[in-house]
Design a protein around this motif. Sequence first.
Motif, PDB file in Angstrom:
ATOM      1  N   UNK A 110       4.767  10.059  -9.488  1.00 51.46           N
ATOM      2  CA  UNK A 110       5.526   9.441 -10.578  1.00 51.46           C
ATOM      3  C   UNK A 110       6.940  10.014 -10.654  1.00 51.46           C
ATOM      4  N   UNK A 111       7.039  11.336 -10.511  1.00 49.23           N
ATOM      5  CA  UNK A 111       8.348  11.983 -10.563  1.00 49.23           C
ATOM      6  C   UNK A 111       9.262  11.474  -9.444  1.00 49.23           C
ATOM      7  N   UNK A 112       8.668  11.123  -8.308  1.00 47.30           N
ATOM      8  CA  UNK A 112       9.447  10.609  -7.185  1.00 47.30           C
ATOM      9  C   UNK A 112       9.631   9.086  -7.247  1.00 47.30           C
ATOM     10  N   UNK A 113       9.146   8.466  -8.354  1.00 49.19           N
ATOM     11  CA  UNK A 113       9.283   7.027  -8.562  1.00 49.19           C
ATOM     12  C   UNK A 113       8.605   6.201  -7.461  1.00 49.19           C
TER      13      UNK A 113
ATOM     14  N   UNK B  65       5.983  -1.464  -1.319  1.00 50.40           N
ATOM     15  CA  UNK B  65       4.653  -1.289  -0.722  1.00 50.40           C
ATOM     16  C   UNK B  65       3.645  -0.897  -1.791  1.00 50.40           C
ATOM     17  N   UNK B  66       4.039   0.006  -2.685  1.00 50.56           N
ATOM     18  CA  UNK B  66       3.136   0.423  -3.766  1.00 50.56           C
ATOM     19  C   UNK B  66       2.787  -0.757  -4.663  1.00 50.56           C
ATOM     20  N   UNK B  67       3.788  -1.548  -5.007  1.00 51.98           N
ATOM     21  CA  UNK B  67       3.561  -2.696  -5.890  1.00 51.98           C
ATOM     22  C   UNK B  67       2.589  -3.695  -5.262  1.00 51.98           C
ATOM     23  N   UNK B  68       2.747  -3.909  -3.957  1.00 58.68           N
ATOM     24  CA  UNK B  68       1.851  -4.842  -3.269  1.00 58.68           C
ATOM     25  C   UNK B  68       0.417  -4.306  -3.254  1.00 58.68           C
ATOM     26  N   UNK B  69       0.283  -3.017  -2.969  1.00 56.92           N
ATOM     27  CA  UNK B  69      -1.058  -2.424  -2.930  1.00 56.92           C
ATOM     28  C   UNK B  69      -1.695  -2.404  -4.320  1.00 56.92           C
ATOM     29  N   UNK B  70      -0.884  -2.142  -5.318  1.00 59.95           N
ATOM     30  CA  UNK B  70      -1.382  -2.130  -6.689  1.00 59.95           C
ATOM     31  C   UNK B  70      -1.861  -3.518  -7.098  1.00 59.95           C
TER      32      UNK B  70
END
Length: 311
Positions: free
Chosen positions: A94-97, A103-108
């Motif tokens: 989270x600290x590193x945003x 890629x994170x949004x797609x996996x989420x």
Amino acid sequence: MTISFPEMKTGLRLGLAAAVTGCLAVVLLVGLPLRAQDANPVLAKVNGSEIRQSDVTLAEEELGPSLAQMDPATKKENVLAFLIDMKIVAKAAEDKKIENGEDFKKRLAFTRNRLLMDSLLASEGKTATTDEAMKKVYEDAAKQITGEQEVHARHILVETEDDAKAVAEELKKGADFAELAKKKSKDPGASDGGDLGFFTKDQMVPEFSNVAFALEPGKISDPVKSQFGWHIIKVEEKRNRKAPEFEQVKGQIETYVARKAQADYVTKLREAAKVERMDKPEETAKTETKPEAAKPDAAKPAETKTAPAKK
């Protein structure tokens, strides 16, 4: 299935009686939420963020097979350590945003959709597995099973015809079939004296079944060739097949009913949906392919044989 719980009236009644038993009522009313919390205690805190027993239970479900060989205490300790590390690393992410990355949004989004699908299908499957539905599946399957002939046989499996003829000669001289199978047979069931248990005709390769079902109980066959090698077969018993008791196959039937309900539900939703295949624009939107997770398994109990089962 929806389970309705009765409303808790105890707290209200104690409150009304407070004028008479004020001290007791206060003690009981204050105690109620404490007991509810005890059912889900805080096991650890990471930078002030709580990890409760319910978190450990959920993680155990998710981690599943990797924990199978652990004893309960070791399992709990490992899962709790995993959750602590997960919170620490998640906070660093989270600290590193990290969550702002594509890629994170797609996996989420994928994980969210998968969880929504799994949860809804699990609910549909649970709703469908009533005693009435399961017993109907059992009765329909039992009608098909009852009356089919089964044979209980043993066999000795060897590599060559000459080996099979040598075994046949020993049997003619009075050798015990089961003992000879233990010594000579290369089949994995040799240690059981070549015992195959009961089987139906379509459960074995034709070369084997044709001979076994033609033999009378107590008789021994001549050498029989199949793709597995050469067999000497002894028929122990013949009978009409009986359906297993409902309780013996209840678990398999429950799985079948649930998965069939899930598959039917997915099909119904797909028929109502507008699906456009951009990779195959000439094809119609609706397909007949069902998700692997929603395919029903056979309700028929699995039977494991150590011999020439049909492939």
